[in-house]
Design a protein around this motif. Sequence first.
Motif, PDB file in Angstrom:
ATOM      1  N   SER A   1       0.747  -1.277  -0.129  1.00 48.53           N
ATOM      2  CA  SER A   1      -0.015   0.127   0.129  1.00 48.53           C
ATOM      3  C   SER A   1       0.872   1.269  -0.102  1.00 48.53           C
ATOM      4  N   SER A   2       1.903   1.143   0.628  1.00 48.78           N
ATOM      5  CA  SER A   2       2.865   2.275   0.939  1.00 48.78           C
ATOM      6  C   SER A   2       3.431   2.618  -0.589  1.00 48.78           C
ATOM      7  N   LEU A   3       3.186   1.924  -1.623  1.00 52.48           N
ATOM      8  CA  LEU A   3       3.705   2.423  -2.918  1.00 52.48           C
ATOM      9  C   LEU A   3       3.113   3.651  -3.253  1.00 52.48           C
TER      10      LEU A   3
ATOM     11  N   TYR B   1       4.579   8.767   5.665  1.00 54.11           N
ATOM     12  CA  TYR B   1       4.702   7.346   5.224  1.00 54.11           C
ATOM     13  C   TYR B   1       4.877   6.352   6.374  1.00 54.11           C
ATOM     14  N   ASP B   2       5.826   6.679   7.343  1.00 48.27           N
ATOM     15  CA  ASP B   2       6.123   5.967   8.455  1.00 48.27           C
ATOM     16  C   ASP B   2       4.840   5.757   9.432  1.00 48.27           C
ATOM     17  N   ARG B   3       4.169   6.718   9.508  1.00 51.77           N
ATOM     18  CA  ARG B   3       3.128   6.804  10.470  1.00 51.77           C
ATOM     19  C   ARG B   3       1.943   5.848   9.872  1.00 51.77           C
ATOM     20  N   PHE B   4       1.793   6.127   8.369  1.00 47.59           N
ATOM     21  CA  PHE B   4       0.620   5.274   7.799  1.00 47.59           C
ATOM     22  C   PHE B   4       1.040   3.767   7.752  1.00 47.59           C
ATOM     23  N   GLN B   5       2.233   3.492   7.438  1.00 46.98           N
ATOM     24  CA  GLN B   5       2.571   2.173   7.308  1.00 46.98           C
ATOM     25  C   GLN B   5       2.243   1.203   8.688  1.00 46.98           C
ATOM     26  N   HIS B   6       2.764   1.975   9.845  1.00 46.23           N
ATOM     27  CA  HIS B   6       2.612   1.430  11.177  1.00 46.23           C
ATOM     28  C   HIS B   6       1.007   1.322  11.523  1.00 46.23           C
TER      29      HIS B   6
ATOM     30  N   GLN C   1      -6.649  -0.811   0.866  1.00 44.44           N
ATOM     31  CA  GLN C   1      -5.326  -1.561   0.663  1.00 44.44           C
ATOM     32  C   GLN C   1      -5.186  -1.539  -0.811  1.00 44.44           C
ATOM     33  N   ARG C   2      -6.037  -2.261  -1.415  1.00 43.75           N
ATOM     34  CA  ARG C   2      -5.888  -2.412  -2.978  1.00 43.75           C
ATOM     35  C   ARG C   2      -5.620  -1.265  -3.821  1.00 43.75           C
ATOM     36  N   ASN C   3      -6.414  -0.358  -3.518  1.00 44.74           N
ATOM     37  CA  ASN C   3      -6.553   0.997  -4.275  1.00 44.74           C
ATOM     38  C   ASN C   3      -5.472   1.771  -3.905  1.00 44.74           C
ATOM     39  N   LEU C   4      -4.772   1.660  -2.962  1.00 48.05           N
ATOM     40  CA  LEU C   4      -3.659   2.492  -2.439  1.00 48.05           C
ATOM     41  C   LEU C   4      -2.545   1.810  -3.410  1.00 48.05           C
TER      42      LEU C   4
END
Length: 334
Positions: A144-146, A164-169, A268-271
Motif C-alpha cells: 500500500s505504501s507504494l 509514510y512511516d505513520r501510515f505504514q505502522h 489497501q488494494r486501491n492504494l
Amino acid sequence: MSNRAVLAEALIARTPWAKASRAPLAGDASNRRYERLTDPDTGQTAVLMDAPPDKGEDVEPFVRVAEYLRSVGLSAPEILAEDAESGFLLLEDFGDDLFARLIEKQPEVERELYEAATDVLIHLHSGPLPSLDSYDPSLMAELSSLAFTKYAQGIQGAYDKDAYDRFQHRFADILLQETSGTRVVTLRDYHAENLIWLPERDGVRRVGLLDFQSAMLCHPAYDLMSLLQDVRRTVPAAIEMSMVNRYITATGVDDHDFRTAYSVLGAQRNLRILGGFARLATDYGKPHYVDLIPAAWAHLMRDLEHPALVSVADLVRQALPSPTPENLARLRAG
C-alpha cells in the motif's frame, strides 16, 4: 529469428499445433506475451504464453494454481504443453468473451455474470487450502505504501517520509485487526478483464479464470472487493450491494466483520493500484495505466469513509495528491 522465437517454435513443433498460424493477443501489465494459435484444418485454437525468465517471469505458479483450480471444479485453462525452464506454456483457449467486453455488447447480462463470478468465490472458498503464501498484513501495508513512494513521489518529486512511516505502522495494525482470521485462496486480480464467459459449461464452470498466478491466502473479502471495486469499469452500486449480500448470505460470514474487511481491503488494494500504476508509467514506460488512476482514487476515497480507517484517512488525504489532469500528466511524462 530471436532466441525466444526459436524456443517457442521448438515447443509448438512437439505438439499437434505444429502447422498452426499464430497471431498476437493483448497482454497485461507483466512481461508476459500471448499468441493465439489456429489449426488450419480444424479451426481450433490454443494460446501460447511467453513468460521470459530473464525478465522475472515464472510459469510454475500459473501451472500449480491452474491445476488446483481445476481440481476443485473451476475452469482454469488446461495446460496442453509446457517448457517451464524457458518460460513457455501452451494453453486451452477460452475465447474472447471477457466479461467486460461481453457486458459492453450485451448490458442485459451484467447481473447474471456478476452473480456467476460471485458464486465462483463462494465455491472456491469452501474448498481445501493448497500450499500458498499468505498475503499478510505486513506485506499488504508495505505494498500500500507504494502510493507514497511511487504515486506521490512521481507527481511531486518527493513524498512525506513522516506521513509514510505513520501510515505504514497504523495501517498494518488496522489490517491485522480487521482482516486476520479465516484464510481462503485469493486470486488477487479477480475482475471483469480476467474472467471469460463459457455459457456451454455448467454452474461455476461457466466462468473461465485467467491471471491467477499470483494467488495467495487472504481474507475472504479480498477477491469480491477486487471484482466489485473495478478500476477498469464501473460496477453499478446496486450490483455491488447485491453481490456482497449474496456472498454473505451464502457463506454465513459475520455481516459487520465482512463489510469492514471489504472496505479495509479496498483501501489497501486501491492504494497499491495508485502506486503500482504510477510505477508502470514512470519506471516501465506504460503511461496508459495512468488513465485508470482516477477510478482507483474514487474507490479509495469511499473506502476511507469507513470508521475502521479513521486513524489513516486524514493522513492519506493530506499526504497524497489528488489525480488532477496536471498531476496525471506528470506521471505520464515519467
